[in-house]
Design an enzyme around this catalytic site. Sequence first.
Site, PDB file in Angstrom:
ATOM      1  N   LYS A 130      -1.763  -7.924   4.518  1.00  0.00           N
ATOM      2  CA  LYS A 130      -3.542  -8.231   4.745  1.00  0.00           C
ATOM      3  C   LYS A 130      -4.321  -6.897   6.190  1.00  0.00           C
ATOM      4  CE  LYS A 130      -3.532 -12.972   3.483  1.00  0.00           C
ATOM      5  NZ  LYS A 130      -3.148 -14.409   3.611  1.00  0.00           N
ATOM      6  N   GLN A 188      -3.137 -18.754   8.577  1.00  0.00           N
ATOM      7  CA  GLN A 188      -2.253 -17.861   8.050  1.00  0.00           C
ATOM      8  C   GLN A 188      -1.541 -19.680   8.248  1.00  0.00           C
ATOM      9  OE1 GLN A 188      -1.610 -15.182   5.543  1.00  0.00           O
ATOM     10  NE2 GLN A 188      -0.690 -16.737   4.916  1.00  0.00           N
ATOM     11  N   ASP A 235     -11.686 -17.578   4.554  1.00  0.00           N
ATOM     12  CA  ASP A 235     -10.590 -17.487   3.748  1.00  0.00           C
ATOM     13  C   ASP A 235     -11.504 -18.994   2.653  1.00  0.00           C
ATOM     14  OD1 ASP A 235      -8.484 -17.002   3.124  1.00  0.00           O
ATOM     15  OD2 ASP A 235      -7.535 -18.022   5.051  1.00  0.00           O
TER      16      ASP A 235
END
Length: 276
Positions: free
Chosen positions: A48, A92, A115
């Site tokens: 990422k 994460q 997200d």
Amino acid sequence: MKLIDGKAHSKRLRRELKEKVSAYKGQIGLAVILIGEDPASQVYVRNKIKACEEVGIRSDSYYLPADVSQEEVLKLISALNEDRGVHGILVQLPLPKHLNADVILKAIAPEKDVDGFGDLPIGALAKGKPTVVSCTPFGVMKLLEGEGISVAGKHAVILGRSNIVGKPMAMLLLNADATVTICHSKTEHLKEICASADLLIAAIGKPRFVTGDMVKEGAVVIDVGINRTQEGKLCGDVDFESVQRKASFLTPVPGGVGPMTITMLLWNTYLAAART
Ligand code: NDP
């Protein structure tokens, strides 16, 4: 059958994004929080960060020890929520067991939830309102759009009802005027339902579950699954060999939906910055 090349679509979108991001002169920031030392998570985070660099988004990484307290994580998120240089915050997953992922994800300011895992984006999506869309289903929509596949009026069948893939996928397709059926582990007559789909999306995490006899001739088949076979080989939820003989379009694993997920994270970060 046409193979949908996720890598090529992802490359095209990243090129487009790089151009949009360049107008912000390095001012778009994504905060990435990694808790603990899970090797797979470390790889995902590294990828990422690399992808951010590639398109010109600044990434600030926060590596917290596995035994960090929930209070400390919430404190960091609260500070990042206030930081005007940070447009997106990503935690994460999975988190160490002593941390409550639901509470932590909800603490992210909705406008920085790149997200799209919080309650608000899912609610807005259900109402058909503009909102951040979780990256994988967003990526699937971009693949369909990129291939010129129209879903309006079509019967879309989704295997899986998770909050991060199945449910948002269903709402996106519904908002795009598809007729949507969602299947899950308790669904009866699954085979028949799948065989009636014009668009079949598999997101269940079961290696090669969808076989050719479950697919209508000419259907579009999107394989979201990422699994390992007993021999350690990567494979999807779709049995590529038998399904390729029936489908009109098919995504491979790897190289299909997977490459789109990080690209849509970058896209969501750009959109978050553009909204401020
Ligand atoms: P979850 O485990 O959260 O959800 C799986 C869903 O599949 C559940 O709704 C479950 O039903 C359903 N299911 C399980 N077995 C069956 C069955 N035999 N028949 C019908 N439905 C079934 O998984 P995720 O949604 O997080 O992920 C799904 C897959 O997608 C995984 O392989 C994952 O690795 C992959 N993935 C890929 C991404 C990418 O970037 N390409 C990103 C995210 C996920 P029930 O609700 O009844 O339990």
